[in-house]
Write a protein that holds these residues in place. Sequence first.
Motif, PDB file in Angstrom:
ATOM      1  N   ILE A  79       0.847  -1.200   0.000  1.00  0.00           N
ATOM      2  CA  ILE A  79       0.000   0.000   0.000  1.00  0.00           C
ATOM      3  C   ILE A  79       0.879   1.246   0.000  1.00  0.00           C
ATOM      4  CG2 ILE A  79      -1.544   1.390   1.442  1.00  0.00           C
ATOM      5  CD1 ILE A  79      -2.763  -1.366   2.378  1.00  0.00           C
ATOM      6  N   LEU A  80       1.897   1.238   0.826  1.00  0.00           N
ATOM      7  CA  LEU A  80       2.780   2.401   0.933  1.00  0.00           C
ATOM      8  C   LEU A  80       3.729   2.517  -0.258  1.00  0.00           C
ATOM      9  CD1 LEU A  80       3.487   2.243   4.746  1.00  0.00           C
ATOM     10  CD2 LEU A  80       2.676   4.271   3.540  1.00  0.00           C
ATOM     11  N   GLY A  81       3.736   1.511  -1.111  1.00  0.00           N
ATOM     12  CA  GLY A  81       4.565   1.566  -2.305  1.00  0.00           C
ATOM     13  C   GLY A  81       6.039   1.357  -2.011  1.00  0.00           C
ATOM     14  N   MET A  82       6.327   0.591  -0.953  1.00  0.00           N
ATOM     15  CA  MET A  82       7.727   0.367  -0.574  1.00  0.00           C
ATOM     16  C   MET A  82       8.437  -0.549  -1.562  1.00  0.00           C
ATOM     17  SD  MET A  82       8.304   2.207   2.070  1.00  0.00           S
ATOM     18  CE  MET A  82       7.206   3.412   1.349  1.00  0.00           C
ATOM     19  N   ARG A  84       8.474  -0.123  -4.805  1.00  0.00           N
ATOM     20  CA  ARG A  84       9.145   0.625  -5.881  1.00  0.00           C
ATOM     21  C   ARG A  84       9.922   1.782  -5.258  1.00  0.00           C
ATOM     22  NH1 ARG A  84       3.732   2.744  -8.914  1.00  0.00           N
ATOM     23  NH2 ARG A  84       2.212   1.357  -7.910  1.00  0.00           N
ATOM     24  N   THR A  86      11.593   5.370  -5.430  1.00  0.00           N
ATOM     25  CA  THR A  86      11.560   6.632  -6.169  1.00  0.00           C
ATOM     26  C   THR A  86      12.970   7.211  -6.240  1.00  0.00           C
ATOM     27  OG1 THR A  86       9.317   7.096  -5.367  1.00  0.00           O
ATOM     28  CG2 THR A  86      10.609   8.968  -6.185  1.00  0.00           C
ATOM     29  N   PHE A 106      16.739   5.506   3.554  1.00  0.00           N
ATOM     30  CA  PHE A 106      15.929   5.899   2.402  1.00  0.00           C
ATOM     31  C   PHE A 106      15.256   4.708   1.731  1.00  0.00           C
ATOM     32  CE2 PHE A 106      18.628   9.756   2.616  1.00  0.00           C
ATOM     33  CZ  PHE A 106      17.619  10.690   2.624  1.00  0.00           C
ATOM     34  N   GLY A 108      14.342   1.970   2.896  1.00  0.00           N
ATOM     35  CA  GLY A 108      13.243   1.496   3.725  1.00  0.00           C
ATOM     36  C   GLY A 108      12.042   2.416   3.711  1.00  0.00           C
ATOM     37  N   LYS A 109      12.184   3.569   3.076  1.00  0.00           N
ATOM     38  CA  LYS A 109      11.075   4.518   2.975  1.00  0.00           C
ATOM     39  C   LYS A 109      10.621   4.682   1.524  1.00  0.00           C
ATOM     40  CE  LYS A 109      11.637   5.466   7.408  1.00  0.00           C
ATOM     41  NZ  LYS A 109      12.582   4.351   7.648  1.00  0.00           N
ATOM     42  N   GLY A 110      11.078   3.783   0.667  1.00  0.00           N
ATOM     43  CA  GLY A 110      10.642   3.819  -0.722  1.00  0.00           C
ATOM     44  C   GLY A 110      11.402   4.796  -1.597  1.00  0.00           C
ATOM     45  N   VAL A 111      12.590   5.183  -1.155  1.00  0.00           N
ATOM     46  CA  VAL A 111      13.350   6.203  -1.877  1.00  0.00           C
ATOM     47  C   VAL A 111      14.769   5.705  -2.155  1.00  0.00           C
ATOM     48  CG1 VAL A 111      14.365   8.513  -1.658  1.00  0.00           C
ATOM     49  CG2 VAL A 111      12.000   8.109  -0.915  1.00  0.00           C
ATOM     50  N   LEU A 150      12.116  12.912  -7.142  1.00  0.00           N
ATOM     51  CA  LEU A 150      11.975  13.555  -5.836  1.00  0.00           C
ATOM     52  C   LEU A 150      13.221  14.349  -5.498  1.00  0.00           C
ATOM     53  CD1 LEU A 150      10.773  13.844  -2.887  1.00  0.00           C
ATOM     54  CD2 LEU A 150      11.790  11.619  -2.406  1.00  0.00           C
ATOM     55  N   ALA A 174       8.211  15.834  -7.085  1.00  0.00           N
ATOM     56  CA  ALA A 174       7.879  15.882  -5.664  1.00  0.00           C
ATOM     57  C   ALA A 174       9.032  16.468  -4.863  1.00  0.00           C
ATOM     58  CB  ALA A 174       7.557  14.478  -5.156  1.00  0.00           C
TER      59      ALA A 174
END
Lengths: 212, 212
Positions: A79-82, A84, A86, A106, A108-111, A150, A174
């Motif tokens: 759901i949080l898109g982890m 993929r 960014t 990062f 671990g936060k999807g980045v 981002l 973003a």
Amino acid sequence: MASKDTQISMSVVRRLPRYYRFLYDLKENGVVRISSRELAERMGLTASQIRQDLNCFGEFGQQGYGYLVEQLYEELYHILGMDRLTPAIILGAGNLGHALINHMNFAGKGVRLDGIFDDAPTLIGKTIHDITVQSTDALETFCTNHSPKLAILCIPKEAAPRLVERLVACGVKAFWNFSHYDIAMHHQDVLVENVHLGDSLMALSYLINQEK
Amino acid sequence: MASKDTQISMSVVRRLPRYYRFLYDLKENGVVRISSRELAERMGLTASQIRQDLNCFGEFGQQGYGYLVEQLYEELYHILGMDRLTPAIILGAGNLGHALINHMNFAGKGVRLDGIFDDAPTLIGKTIHDITVQSTDALETFCTNHSPKLAILCIPKEAAPRLVERLVACGVKAFWNFSHYDIAMHHQDVLVENVHLGDSLMALSYLINQEK
DNA sequence: TAGATTGTTAATCGATTAACAATC
DNA sequence: TAGATTGTTAATCGATTAACAATC
């Protein structure tokens, strides 16, 4: 991944990372199942709210049983898109930028942090966490090659307007904004998450002074 | 300082520092008066909300005229309690703590930083912003002498429980918490402002992935 | 005075909580 | 089956917005 179509409210979105953290901890502690009632107790929420929140995205529980911790964690992960990452760059490698590069997990936060930019001659060429700090002169070339989506702004307010202009022109979509420049006011069609640490401390100051 | 007695909602409290910032900028730019309509436009709020918010604390405007920028700024200054400095200490002088010490204008946020504590031998004895880093062994002695009311936690989650315990015993009443330890769950009668930068970034990740 | 804009009450909207039928 | 707990609808609560009389 199950999901429902209605627009998710920001109140719910802001709670998702917290659910994710708590579920992760439960999983790590070997907890297999948990009821909304018990999770609510641990998180300081109501069981109702938890069930409402989760049901925005699908039906993840079992009546009479509760939720499987591992499974619910995986759902939140998606759901949080982890899954993929960014592509991102950070602008400003002063104390704050440096702290984020060193502290923030990062991935671990999807980045995925691809580049670091700063204009201080003492910083350019240095390597932080395997990434070489570049001059902002190299920004356009870098963006052409790496297409970051981002930008993390750890720069003074004065430097922000021009830099944001250039980043938007480069296709950045973003901003994680630690500067006090009001991006959203000047650029539409761009996602902005503002972090105003000063506001947070000032609100606390207010509350402290109310106490007595 | 004018004020009304009803309990102020957190939604209002969280907007106060932002009003304060905007008023400061207007003042700096030589703007003398502003209407709720124009301020709303600049801040991306409704004029109604601004008037409602301000009227929690008093009647600061003039009908038919608007608000005097300088005067309203002063009111917010007092409302936020910027005239009294809360004595504070910071725990953890790693990257993040260091960044805060260097970046954050504490005095401008109603806080006076009196002490810095860390356990790393490489840091103890060093001076940051005129304050010498001390070992946490010296915490109790320091608190007896200086009575800090606020503790800023820039330490790992694991170190937090024991340290918070000690700080509460020392009379610390409020925490600006960058660690992921859930203070409020373990200590009542203590003010906690959590800063979860990871949650902020993760929420942004979610929104980025929703975009398309 | 006429025009503007506040302070404040009333209406609306959205978010949270409670209740309960469905079902594991 | 009986007990537990979900998913979901309905009720409540609080926050935001609209409206307007008061007044500068």
